[in-house]
Design a protein around this motif. Structure first.
Motif, PDB file in Angstrom:
ATOM      1  N   UNK A   1       0.362  -0.889   0.282  1.00 49.54           N
ATOM      2  CA  UNK A   1       0.306   0.146  -0.396  1.00 49.54           C
ATOM      3  C   UNK A   1       0.492   1.398  -0.639  1.00 49.54           C
ATOM      4  N   UNK A   2       2.394   1.416   0.042  1.00 51.84           N
ATOM      5  CA  UNK A   2       2.734   2.016  -0.829  1.00 51.84           C
ATOM      6  C   UNK A   2       2.900   2.550  -1.665  1.00 51.84           C
ATOM      7  N   UNK A   3       4.504   3.914  -2.299  1.00 47.87           N
ATOM      8  CA  UNK A   3       3.969   5.077  -3.207  1.00 47.87           C
ATOM      9  C   UNK A   3       2.583   5.486  -4.308  1.00 47.87           C
ATOM     10  N   UNK A   4       1.692   6.708  -3.070  1.00 50.83           N
ATOM     11  CA  UNK A   4       0.311   6.766  -3.787  1.00 50.83           C
ATOM     12  C   UNK A   4      -0.283   5.688  -4.500  1.00 50.83           C
ATOM     13  N   UNK A   5      -1.197   4.716  -3.210  1.00 53.81           N
ATOM     14  CA  UNK A   5      -1.507   4.323  -3.588  1.00 53.81           C
ATOM     15  C   UNK A   5      -2.873   4.424  -4.675  1.00 53.81           C
ATOM     16  N   UNK A   6      -3.239   5.943  -4.417  1.00 48.11           N
ATOM     17  CA  UNK A   6      -4.247   6.718  -4.929  1.00 48.11           C
ATOM     18  C   UNK A   6      -3.594   6.555  -6.784  1.00 48.11           C
ATOM     19  N   UNK A   7      -2.856   7.038  -6.891  1.00 46.60           N
ATOM     20  CA  UNK A   7      -2.306   7.419  -7.757  1.00 46.60           C
ATOM     21  C   UNK A   7      -2.385   5.919  -9.087  1.00 46.60           C
ATOM     22  N   UNK A   8      -1.781   4.961  -8.463  1.00 50.84           N
ATOM     23  CA  UNK A   8      -1.511   3.654  -9.031  1.00 50.84           C
ATOM     24  C   UNK A   8      -2.929   3.126  -9.098  1.00 50.84           C
ATOM     25  N   UNK A   9      -3.875   2.905  -8.380  1.00 52.91           N
ATOM     26  CA  UNK A   9      -5.255   2.635  -8.466  1.00 52.91           C
ATOM     27  C   UNK A   9      -5.722   2.751 -10.192  1.00 52.91           C
ATOM     28  N   UNK A  10      -5.241   4.149 -10.431  1.00 54.08           N
ATOM     29  CA  UNK A  10      -6.238   5.056 -11.589  1.00 54.08           C
ATOM     30  C   UNK A  10      -6.043   4.508 -13.004  1.00 54.08           C
TER      31      UNK A  10
ATOM     32  N   UNK B   1      -6.897   3.516 -16.812  1.00 53.47           N
ATOM     33  CA  UNK B   1      -7.858   5.669 -16.880  1.00 53.47           C
ATOM     34  C   UNK B   1      -6.709   6.161 -17.472  1.00 53.47           C
ATOM     35  N   UNK B   2      -6.655   7.092 -18.395  1.00 55.24           N
ATOM     36  CA  UNK B   2      -5.549   7.928 -18.789  1.00 55.24           C
ATOM     37  C   UNK B   2      -5.078   8.574 -17.888  1.00 55.24           C
ATOM     38  N   UNK B   3      -3.693   8.398 -18.281  1.00 60.68           N
ATOM     39  CA  UNK B   3      -2.649   8.826 -17.091  1.00 60.68           C
ATOM     40  C   UNK B   3      -2.407  10.251 -16.763  1.00 60.68           C
ATOM     41  N   UNK B   4      -3.721  11.220 -17.492  1.00 61.44           N
ATOM     42  CA  UNK B   4      -3.642  12.288 -17.281  1.00 61.44           C
ATOM     43  C   UNK B   4      -4.820  12.528 -16.059  1.00 61.44           C
ATOM     44  N   UNK B   5      -5.834  11.567 -15.691  1.00 66.32           N
ATOM     45  CA  UNK B   5      -6.035  11.446 -14.583  1.00 66.32           C
ATOM     46  C   UNK B   5      -4.485  11.676 -13.123  1.00 66.32           C
ATOM     47  N   UNK B   6      -4.787  12.327 -12.200  1.00 63.45           N
ATOM     48  CA  UNK B   6      -3.738  12.402 -11.200  1.00 63.45           C
ATOM     49  C   UNK B   6      -5.122  11.581 -10.070  1.00 63.45           C
ATOM     50  N   UNK B   7      -3.911  11.307  -8.755  1.00 61.75           N
ATOM     51  CA  UNK B   7      -4.200  10.311  -7.567  1.00 61.75           C
ATOM     52  C   UNK B   7      -3.787  11.282  -6.453  1.00 61.75           C
ATOM     53  N   UNK B   8      -3.871  11.025  -5.269  1.00 68.59           N
ATOM     54  CA  UNK B   8      -4.037  11.501  -4.039  1.00 68.59           C
ATOM     55  C   UNK B   8      -3.463   9.876  -2.926  1.00 68.59           C
ATOM     56  N   UNK B   9      -3.316   9.324  -2.283  1.00 68.02           N
ATOM     57  CA  UNK B   9      -3.326   9.327  -0.848  1.00 68.02           C
ATOM     58  C   UNK B   9      -3.157  10.430   0.366  1.00 68.02           C
ATOM     59  N   UNK B  10      -4.507   9.845   1.191  1.00 69.24           N
ATOM     60  CA  UNK B  10      -3.966  10.299   2.235  1.00 69.24           C
ATOM     61  C   UNK B  10      -4.632   9.273   3.823  1.00 69.24           C
ATOM     62  N   UNK B  11      -4.414  10.853   4.389  1.00 65.57           N
ATOM     63  CA  UNK B  11      -3.846   9.494   5.665  1.00 65.57           C
ATOM     64  C   UNK B  11      -4.538  10.427   7.135  1.00 65.57           C
ATOM     65  N   UNK B  12      -5.704   9.950   7.708  1.00 66.22           N
ATOM     66  CA  UNK B  12      -6.202  10.534   9.109  1.00 66.22           C
ATOM     67  C   UNK B  12      -6.916   9.766   9.455  1.00 66.22           C
ATOM     68  N   UNK B  13      -5.799   7.845   9.524  1.00 67.71           N
ATOM     69  CA  UNK B  13      -6.025   7.297  10.454  1.00 67.71           C
ATOM     70  C   UNK B  13      -7.473   6.730   9.684  1.00 67.71           C
TER      71      UNK B  13
END
Length: 380
Positions: free
Chosen positions: A62-71, A76-88
């Motif tokens: 679950x490392x390396x910005x999982x939000x981006x790699x899920x995209x 999905x197009x490579x132009x779609x960004x993703x960010x991973x957040x952690x509030x526990x």
């Protein structure tokens, strides 16, 4: 000011530890619900401005910005960004809040919020195996207390005077309500079945039918010999993911989509980090103050069942109607996949609101470190 609406919400069934989802990588599990959003809405994924993704243990799988790699895994197009957040534990609820705030601020037109956790593959506490968590100044401030949510649950039980039987009765209620919801098909429309090596997984699998206070009384306390918290009145270690599509009413109309719920307001609060799990109380109070509503105006509450005393104390302090509290059961019965739980609870909540014509719904969850989110949504 623009409004933010949720037009679709989907989730995987929740897998128990080392159960049906243990063989699925968290990135692929995330991609599964992203793909389902596109299939259900028919939109071009290229128009998504961002994917805001919650995940707690951001190490290993679950490392390396999982939000981006899920995209990328969803194709999905490579132009779609993703960010991973952690509030526990509130990570994907915080993701939804950030997505809604971005829409309201005019920075997003279409955004996806959600989250994932594969606790079978990335064990609880995996991120704390190296280094010095919390830092020396925090430890000094709290007399080198070893922060522990189980200890916090014990302290809450003591403060509010909950007996072992009180907690076990609440836990049994969770299983009974979850069983009734599953049998009634309450989750069918929101769940996206997951193909696995052993077949198609489509039903929350942590449920233990027939659970009673008498059966739970046989379990040993987990945190102290004379304690009241044990595995049966705490949330289960689980795997799962969920995703929600957020936009404006105008954009939804342009895309031919019908909103389910409107984001009305949110609040976040901090509380005692030793007792740790009481944050939903001040967060909800702040939310109600901000909206001018009373707890009686709200038709359903999803208060995450990290441990039984958490929603129990919340209900006592807020004067909440017990019948409206976790009406479909909760994490004690079906599990708490950390970073995915906030999005899963909101998915459950808005589908329940639509099925029962409930105007207002509230979601809140305790989080490690003593923080908590509270979110109010209104049926469209």
């Amino acid at each position: 000011m623009p409004e933010a609406v949720i037009v679709e919400a989907v989730r995987t069934p929740i897998g128990k530890r080392n159960g049906s989802l243990a063989g699925v990588h968290a990135v692929d599990l995330s991609a599964h619900v992203l793909t389902a959003l596109i299939e259900r809405t028919g939109i071009d994924p290229g128009i998504v401005d961002d994917v805001v993704w919650g995940c707690v243990s951001q190490v290993g799988d679950q490392s390396s910005n999982i939000g981006r790699y899920a995209v990328l895994a969803a194709g999905w197009p490579e132009t779609v960004p993703g960010i991973t957040v952690n509030r526990a534990c509130g990570s994907s609820q915080a993701a939804l809040e950030q997505a809604a705030h971005g829409v309201i601020a005019g920075q997003y037109d279409v955004v996806v919020a959600g989250g994932v956790e594969s606790m079978s593959r990335v064990p609880l506490g995996a991120a704390r195996t190296t280094g010095q968590p919390y830092g020396p100044k925090v430890l000094e401030r709290y007399d080198n207390f070893q922060f522990n949510q189980g200890t916090g649950a014990e302290l809450i039980s003591q403060k509010w005077g909950f007996s072992r039987n009180d907690l076990d009765s609440f836990a049994s209620r969770s299983h009974a309500l979850a069983a009734a919801a599953i049998d009634a098909g309450a989750f069918t429309d929101q769940i996206v079945p997951v193909p696995t090596e052993t077949g198609v997984f489509e039903t929350d699998e942590g449920l233990r039918r027939g659970t009673t206070p008498e059966t739970l009384a046989k379990l040993k306390p987990s945190f102290s010999e004379d304690g009241v918290i044990h595995a049966g009145n705490a949330s289960q270690i689980s795997d799962g993911a969920a995703a929600l599509l957020v936009t404006t009413p105008e954009k939804a109309k342009e895309l031919g989509l019908t909103p389910i719920a409107r984001y009305k307001a949110g609040a976040v609060s901090g509380a005692d980090p030793i007792m740790m799990l009481t944050g939903p109380i001040p967060a909800t109070e702040k939310l109600l103050s901000r909206t001018g509503l009373s707890i009686g105006d709200i038709g359903a509450y999803e208060v995450n069942e990290a441990f039984a005393p958490v929603p129990m104390a919340w209900a006592v302090e807020l004067g909440a109607d017990q019948e409206r509290l976790n009406p479909l059961g909760g994490a004690i019965a079906v599990g708490h996949p950390l970073g995915g739980s906030g999005a899963i609870l909101m998915t459950r909540l808005i589908h329940h609101m639509r099925a029962n014509d409930i105007q207002y719904g509230l979601q809140t969850m305790c989080e490690g470190g003593g923080t908590a989110n509270a979110t109010l949504v209104e049926l469209v």
